[in-house]
Design an enzyme around this catalytic site. Structure first.
Site, mmCIF file in Angstrom:
data_model
loop_
_atom_site.group_PDB
_atom_site.id
_atom_site.type_symbol
_atom_site.label_atom_id
_atom_site.label_comp_id
_atom_site.label_asym_id
_atom_site.label_seq_id
_atom_site.Cartn_x
_atom_site.Cartn_y
_atom_site.Cartn_z
ATOM 1 N N ASP A 24 0.951 -1.238 0.015
ATOM 2 C CA ASP A 24 -0.051 -0.078 -0.060
ATOM 3 C C ASP A 24 0.941 1.120 0.032
ATOM 4 O OD1 ASP A 24 1.119 0.227 2.414
ATOM 5 O OD2 ASP A 24 -0.539 0.224 3.634
ATOM 6 N N ASP A 40 -3.229 4.283 3.021
ATOM 7 C CA ASP A 40 -3.463 4.712 4.442
ATOM 8 C C ASP A 40 -3.120 6.161 4.533
ATOM 9 O OD1 ASP A 40 -4.238 2.132 4.728
ATOM 10 O OD2 ASP A 40 -2.406 1.666 5.595
ATOM 11 N N ASP A 63 1.545 4.848 2.530
ATOM 12 C CA ASP A 63 1.052 5.559 3.684
ATOM 13 C C ASP A 63 1.381 6.704 3.768
ATOM 14 O OD1 ASP A 63 0.408 2.535 5.103
ATOM 15 O OD2 ASP A 63 2.281 2.422 4.122
HETATM 16 N N1 CTP Z 1 0.724 1.247 11.392
HETATM 17 C C1 CTP Z 1 0.427 1.731 12.778
HETATM 18 N N2 CTP Z 1 -0.975 1.775 13.100
HETATM 19 C C2 CTP Z 1 -1.857 1.147 11.779
HETATM 20 C C3 CTP Z 1 -1.245 0.492 10.812
HETATM 21 C C4 CTP Z 1 0.125 0.604 10.657
HETATM 22 O O1 CTP Z 1 1.162 2.188 13.816
HETATM 23 N N3 CTP Z 1 -3.101 1.031 12.161
HETATM 24 C C5 CTP Z 1 2.101 1.166 11.421
HETATM 25 C C6 CTP Z 1 2.967 0.021 11.288
HETATM 26 O O2 CTP Z 1 3.433 -0.483 12.444
HETATM 27 C C7 CTP Z 1 3.873 -0.011 10.377
HETATM 28 C C8 CTP Z 1 3.732 1.293 9.379
HETATM 29 O O3 CTP Z 1 2.572 1.911 9.963
HETATM 30 O O4 CTP Z 1 5.264 0.561 11.035
HETATM 31 C C9 CTP Z 1 3.274 0.875 7.904
HETATM 32 O O5 CTP Z 1 2.532 -0.410 8.003
HETATM 33 P P1 CTP Z 1 2.138 -1.130 6.516
HETATM 34 O O6 CTP Z 1 1.783 -0.168 5.596
HETATM 35 O O7 CTP Z 1 1.291 -2.056 7.276
HETATM 36 O O8 CTP Z 1 3.612 -1.824 6.302
HETATM 37 P P2 CTP Z 1 4.966 -1.330 5.516
HETATM 38 O O9 CTP Z 1 5.996 -1.188 6.429
HETATM 39 O O10 CTP Z 1 4.563 0.029 4.916
HETATM 40 O O11 CTP Z 1 4.985 -2.276 4.433
HETATM 41 P P3 CTP Z 1 4.402 -2.370 2.806
HETATM 42 O O12 CTP Z 1 5.327 -1.964 2.023
HETATM 43 O O13 CTP Z 1 4.091 -3.799 2.795
HETATM 44 O O14 CTP Z 1 3.095 -1.303 2.989
HETATM 45 MN MN MN Z 2 2.411 0.375 3.685
HETATM 46 MN MN MN Z 3 -0.416 0.648 5.458
#
Ligand code: CTP
Ligand code: MN
Ligand code: MN
Length: 497
Positions: A331, A421, A333
């Protein structure tokens, strides 16, 4: 030995200990609930100390429950004490001071609970693999290691990830975390591990992890992992949880009902899919395909435009995996806020509205802020944060992406769906939110574990709280937070733990 000066007149050395007779005394310190760890201390000494403390107006708890605020231990090695404490779960360990007997004796001398200073804390040290060996040059904490996206040990870490995931499906937390920690240590190494001897000085590698590594080194694969990969339950849970909105609990429920494929789920009339799951299925092909850096950049421009249309002062920052320099992500963020405190509350709904009007919002789960400063520090260790946030699926046009979309072969559409997100903290908590959302998950876990175990502090996505000084430590930047924790600064691209 226990020394006791000021009130020695009340204690006659020769008098035998009146074991187990609680004396009703006036409680002077309502907020402090002491628990004396009996192991090593012994029953009679514990009982003596209990009476002493009670006579001075302290509450001494008989049972280790989460009412306890101060755990006091004498002569227990830190590692075995913490191991024992963790086994006594469910406990709210982060909110509990784990203290050496010197805190107790000083408090008795002063006739009041003395402030919890760092010197009193018994720190959470993991036992090293080889007894009595010199400390490893590699820290057991991911926040003291530099981990880029370049993983030289994927043959091991991929295997560990499968095993960890399976433990997660089965809700077996200990081994799950152990494999994740082990993978994280190997990811930080500059070279591939070529023989087991090279792991001798590494932390977080237990018997099980080493056995898996040995197999991989000898046979090129682990039989335990191979078996899981062809295991029906593992395969099914892996498939079901790959859908946006389906967690391990739901996946397991459906597995136990005999469902094995997506068509099984969709054909089952007794299953009601919620909005999130419906969108998850609808856009499955797109959102299970990785998002590229160029696609993330394009989304950044789109969201930046939407935010600036509302207020020119809007602040937008990329977080998550892309901030850590990853080439692909599941995703994208972002943190979005404004310098004006309080106005971030309405920012996110307005941005969502703007995206809707552009017709590029395919799904939106908006969660309003439940953030309340009075609730800090958070009692839950790995809880979700309370900031306003939304989990989106957006429509991204290929024409807006430099070099084009990351598309499936033969896909003739000019667009794809992408998971996005957004989180919107108030500006005075920006640095904590940025640190928390940048990840990786393992890096965050270890930052918190380090803060608690090594510094007597509580860290989460909202704030940093110093338990020894009973105060919050403010921070404007991530560097400030690392400095408060006494850690060398680790750049975002070095946090791929
Ligand atoms: N996070 C958080 N609270 C949430 C969702 C996510 O604190 N409700 C934090 C997670 O701890 C993570 C970061 O946001 O460290 C990013 O989450 P995620 O998108 O799931 O993982 P990524 O590290 O960005 O991996 P990817 O590239 O697969 O998205
Ligand atoms: Mn992510
Ligand atoms: Mn995320």
């Amino acid at each position: 030995m226990f020394r006791y000066h000021a009130a020695s007149r009340v204690r006659k050395r020769s008098r035998p200990v009146e074991a187990g007779v609680p004396r009703l005394k006036e409680v002077k310190f309502e907020d402090v609930r002491v628990y004396l760890v009996e192991r090593k201390m012994g029953r009679s000494r514990r009982s003596f100390l209990t009476q002493l403390a009670t006579s001075k107006g302290f509450i001494v708890e008989d049972v280790l429950s989460d009412k306890v605020t101060h755990v006091v231990s004498e002569d227990s090695p830190a590692a075995s004490l913490w191991k024992w404490l963790k086994e006594c779960a469910p406990l709210d360990l982060p909110n509990m001071h784990v203290l050496d007997i010197s805190w107790f004796t000083d408090s008795m001398r002063e006739g009041r609970p003395v402030a919890v200073e760092t010197r009193y804390l018994i720190q959470d040290i993991e036992p090293t693999s080889a007894e009595g060996s010199t400390p490893s040059p590699v820290s057991q904490y991911a926040c003291q290691r530099r981990t880029t996206t370049e993983n030289k040990n994927t043959i091991f870490t991929d295997a560990f990830e499968v095993l960890a995931e399976n433990y997660e499906f089965n809700e077996i937390d200990g081994p799950c975390l152990a494999f994740r920690r082990a993978a994280s240590v190997l990811k930080s190494l500059p070279c591939a591990v070529r023989c087991l001897g090279e792991t001798q000085d590494l932390p977080c590698l237990g018997e099980h992890t080493k056995a898996v590594m040995e197999e991989v080194l000898q046979c090129g694969r682990s039989f335990e992992v191979e078996k899981l990969l062809s295991d029906e339950r593992y395969q099914t849970l892996k498939l079901f949880t790959s859908v946006f909105g389906i967690g391990p609990k739901t996946a397991d429920k459906w597995y136990r009902r005999g469902l094995r494929s997506f068509s099984d789920i969709l054909a089952d009339r007794s299953i009601h899919l919620n909005q999130m799951q419906q969108s998850g299925f609808l856009h499955y092909g797109d959102i299970s395909r990785a998002v590229s850096k160029a696609e993330a950049r394009s989304l950044r421009n789109i969201i930046d435009g939407a935010a600036r249309a509302i207020t020119p002062a809007a602040i937008l920052a990329l977080t998550g995996g892309f901030r850590r320099g990853k080439e692909f992500g599941h995703d994208v963020d972002f943190i979005v806020t404004t310098p004006e405190l309080g106005s971030e509350e309405s920012l996110l709904p307005k941005i969502i509205d703007g995206l809707k009007k552009q017709g590029i919002l395919l799904y939106c789960d908006y969660q309003a802020s439940t953030f309340n400063v009075a609730m800090l520090p958070s009692r839950r260790f790995e809880a979700m944060d309370h900031f306003a946030k939304c989990f989106l699926i957006m429509r991204l046009e290929g024409s807006r992406v430099e070099g084009g979309l990351n598309k499936a072969e033969g896909d003739g559409r000019g667009w794809r769906a992408v998971r996005v997100d957004l989180v919107s903290p108030p500006m005075d908590h920006y640095a904590f939110a940025l640190l928390g959302w940048t990840g990786s998950r393992q890096f965050e876990r270890d930052l918190r574990r380090f803060a608690r175990g090594k510094r007597g502090m509580l860290l989460d996505n909202h704030a940093l709280y110093d338990k020894t000084k009973n105060e919050f430590l403010a921070a404007e930047t991530e560097e400030d937070i690392f400095a408060h924790l006494g850690l060398e600064y680790i750049e975002p691209w070095q946090r791929n733990a």
